[in-house]
Design a protein around this motif. Structure first.
Motif, short mmCIF file in Angstrom:
data_model
loop_
_atom_site.label_atom_id
_atom_site.label_comp_id
_atom_site.label_asym_id
_atom_site.label_seq_id
_atom_site.Cartn_x
_atom_site.Cartn_y
_atom_site.Cartn_z
N THR A 1 54.50 73.81 59.38
CA THR A 1 54.91 75.06 58.86
C THR A 1 55.26 74.70 57.48
OG1 THR A 1 57.35 74.86 59.43
CG2 THR A 1 55.90 75.78 61.09
N GLY A 2 55.61 75.74 56.43
CA GLY A 2 56.05 75.86 55.30
C GLY A 2 55.43 75.55 54.28
N VAL A 3 55.85 75.42 52.95
CA VAL A 3 55.08 75.26 51.76
C VAL A 3 54.66 73.93 52.00
CG1 VAL A 3 55.22 74.94 49.39
CG2 VAL A 3 56.69 76.45 50.49
N GLY B 1 52.01 78.51 57.73
CA GLY B 1 52.40 79.07 56.28
C GLY B 1 53.75 79.36 56.11
N ALA B 2 54.05 80.17 55.25
CA ALA B 2 55.64 80.57 54.86
C ALA B 2 55.94 81.93 55.17
CB ALA B 2 55.77 79.80 53.36
N ASN C 1 57.29 85.38 55.68
CA ASN C 1 57.72 86.05 57.08
C ASN C 1 56.97 85.67 58.21
OD1 ASN C 1 55.13 87.37 56.32
ND2 ASN C 1 56.07 89.39 56.43
N HIS C 2 56.14 84.50 57.94
CA HIS C 2 55.44 84.14 59.31
C HIS C 2 56.20 83.08 60.08
CE1 HIS C 2 51.55 84.47 56.56
NE2 HIS C 2 51.96 85.91 56.98
N ALA D 1 65.24 79.39 52.42
CA ALA D 1 64.06 79.97 52.72
C ALA D 1 64.36 81.15 53.88
CB ALA D 1 62.65 79.32 53.16
#
Lengths: 135, 478
Positions: B129-131, B199-200, B202-203, B439
């Motif tokens: 997940t995330g950037v 992904g980042a 609101n996912h 975030a």
């Protein structure tokens, strides 16, 4: 030479001011990387970039979109942007560091750069542009 | 309150021709008085701008989660004539086939006792997940072509799911018409290392409990019962989709003069559906949409494995209810003034909500209508609804997609501290796991319209009917 984030409910709206077009492009890049990663330090990464477009606005969007591509596939975070825009051509030297999960996870992914309302406006003391980044 | 718009009923509003110059049809949107107080004038203008596009049929529409975006408003829906009309990336967005899937488990909340923290940590480890998230899968360029053409089926054929899963996806997890040639080398480069990542923004991947059953008959058809633990996956086509949108937006913007199209907003760049540029965008968009279905299939597979290992349940006991897209353009047949007509329906932040008996929905759901999944914001309820005949008549079979933001991320960050939010939610029994607290603040529940109110409006307007309300128990944030 500056950027500020304005109120926008869905996306990120940045106002970028600069004395020259080169400054506008440099700070637009800085603003976008600020949204994505937060802090950045120069640690030996250097990347060159050349682009050409039909007009300045398209050049700005192409340049920011190219930065999105490079940061993602090359895992690099850029902090300084030496820009040389002549007419509708751009050459840039970008400096930064490798992506580091521990230090660069404070931001969010920019999915794209919008054409909506994007216009580089000449003011008395330089230029200003407002850019919407889709996040 | 905004001026220049007309109220047609309790929940229906009209933006008349003339609100902006060159409108071809009126705009229409669905909103309660309470939600109207936060409606932005910019969003109404964007709704009106869409009405200026060539070949638009009947109305430019917006769902009650309408807000200011770029190109189309978020929550925007519009259909275009297949010969006179256009296709526009501005009516789909950069995250092509951002969507949601909902899966039931045989567990109840009590089964999670003492294991919830471990469950969330294991899910966080299993789903990148995330950037900067990279996939643990090895995907070749040839594989990627398969993903872009076959969608979720590509994953199922490699053991990442079952055949039954495919029947329970919108369009069986793949749209026809994929054109891998319309996907640039750059888009491919971004797509290869990201399959199976969240992904980042609101996912999310969320563990939920079905707290309230509102429509027992439909709930039975969908296979969900009160107190049942479920999980929900919300994500899209990642960098591949973003690049496809960027590339084609640029190409279409350059072709506007060729087709003599004048626009109030360059983000609405478009081309006739049958033109080379229009066809290329459609073919590339389909590839990205199919990538997104494969992506959610892979994430579901990894999540099922974690549940199976931790709780000793069978993989097959975790049943996919449905998978819906909420950013996409599709060729569909609809009834227009009594005749069946093929149109290109754009849904940007809107969910397909086909009613009972509509073609293209799973046979097992034919009597109740397709499942519609509306994700809540972090810490708030999500909803399972069903499509209706009213939606078929009024909105090209469409409904809302989420709660819609009311607070900018700058304001959210000022008003909410990520760490405090995480601790507050933990106090309510909701465990949140993300790479960074900052975030989290951007996605605080306060930043969104109350999802209950948005869903109430679509329910009362008849655009879809509430079947069940789901409460979060734990969230993996992108």
């Amino acid at each position: 030479m500056s950027f500020e984030e304005l109120e926008h409910t869905a996306d990120v709206l940045m106002r970028v001011r600069g004395a020259t077009i080169n400054e506008i492009f440099a700070d637009a890049g800085r603003a976008m990387f600020h949204v994505m990663y937060g802090p950045c330090e120069e640690r030996g990464i250097e990347r060159r970039l050349s682009l050409e477009a039909d007009n300045l606005e398209s050049l700005l969007i192409d340049y920011l979109s190219e930065l999105l591509f490079i940061t993602e596939v090359e895992n690099t975070v850029f902090c300084t942007f030496d820009i040389d825009v002549r007419g509708n051509r751009l050459s840039a030297v970008l400096r930064g560091e490798p992506f580091d999960h521990a230090r660069h996870s404070g931001g969010t992914i920019v999915k794209g750069v919008s054409y909506f309302g994007l216009e580089i406006v000449k003011e008395e003391e330089g230029y200003v542009v407002e850019i919407i980044f889709d996040i | 309150m905004l001026t220049g718009i007309n109220r047609l009923g309790d929940l229906e509003w009209e933006v008349p021709i003339g609100y902006v110059p060159d409108m071809r049809v009126p705009g229409r949107f669905f909103l309660s008085r309470a939600l109207a107080e936060t409606l932005e004038e910019g969003a109404v203008r964007q709704l009106a701008n869409v009405a200026t596009l060539p070949g638009i049929v009947k109305n430019s529409l917006a769902m009650p989660d309408i807000h200011w975006g770029y190109g189309f408003p978020i929550g925007g829906v519009a259909a275009f004539d297949m010969t006179e009309g256009v296709i526009s990336p501005g009516g789909v967005g950069f995250d092509i086939n951002c969507g949601v899937r909902l899966i039931t488990t045989p567990l109840t909340e009590a089964d999670l006792a003492g294991k919830k923290r471990e469950l969330i940590e294991r899910l966080f480890a299993a789903v990148p997940t995330g950037v900067g998230a990279k996939s643990t899968m090895r995907v070749s360029n040839k594989d990627l072509t398969g993903v872009m053409v076959d969608g979720a089926r590509w994953a199922v054929e490699r053991g990442l799911g079952t055949e039954v899963d495919l029947a329970r996806c919108e369009g069986e997890g793949a749209m026809p018409g994929a054109d891998p040639e319309a996907v640039s080398a750059k888009a491919r480069q971004r797509g290869v290392p990201q399959l199976g990542t969240l992904g980042a923004g609101n996912h999310f991947l969320e563990v939920q409990v079905a707290r309230e059953i509102v429509d027992p008959e439909a709930a039975k058809a969908f296979g969900v019962t009160e107190g049942q633990v479920c999980f929900m996956v919300h994500c899209g086509s990642r960098g591949l989709g973003h690049q496809v949108a960027t590339d084609h937006l640029r190409a279409l913007e350059g072709a506007l003069a060729k087709y003599g199209i004048r626009l109030p907003d360059r983000q609405l760049a478009c081309a006739p559906i049958a033109s080379p540029e229009g066809r290329a965008y459609y073919g590339g968009m389909v590839c990205a949409a199919n990538y997104a279905w494969a992506n959610r299939q892979v994430i579901m597979h990894e999540t099922r494995k974690v549940f199976a290992n931790l709780f000793g349940i069978d993989y097959d006991e975790m049943r996919l209810i449905y998978d819906v897209a909420h950013n996409v353009a599709k060729f569909e047949r609809h009834d227009v003034d009594g005749a069946s007509m093929e149109v290109c329906v754009h849904r940007k932040g809107a969910t397909r909500a086909f009613g009972p008996g509509a073609p293209g929905i799973p046979r097992e759901y034919a009597a109740v209508g397709q499942p519609v999944i509306i994700p809540g914001s972090m810490g708030t309820s999500s909803f399972l609804l069903r499509g209706t005949a009213t939606a078929m008549q009024k909105t090209w079979g469409s409904t809302c997609h989420g709660s819609g933001r009311v607070l900018s991320r700058t304001k959210a960050k000022k008003e909410v501290r990520g760490k405090e939010l995480r601790e507050h939610l933990a106090g309510e029994g909701i465990l949140v796991r993300a790479h960074s607290d900052s975030a989290l603040a951007e996605e605080a529940p306060e930043a969104y319209k109350p999802s209950r109110e948005v869903v109430r409006v679509v329910h009362e307007a008849g655009l879809s009917n509430i079947v069940a309300r789901l409460e979060p128990l734990g969230v993996i944030k992108g």
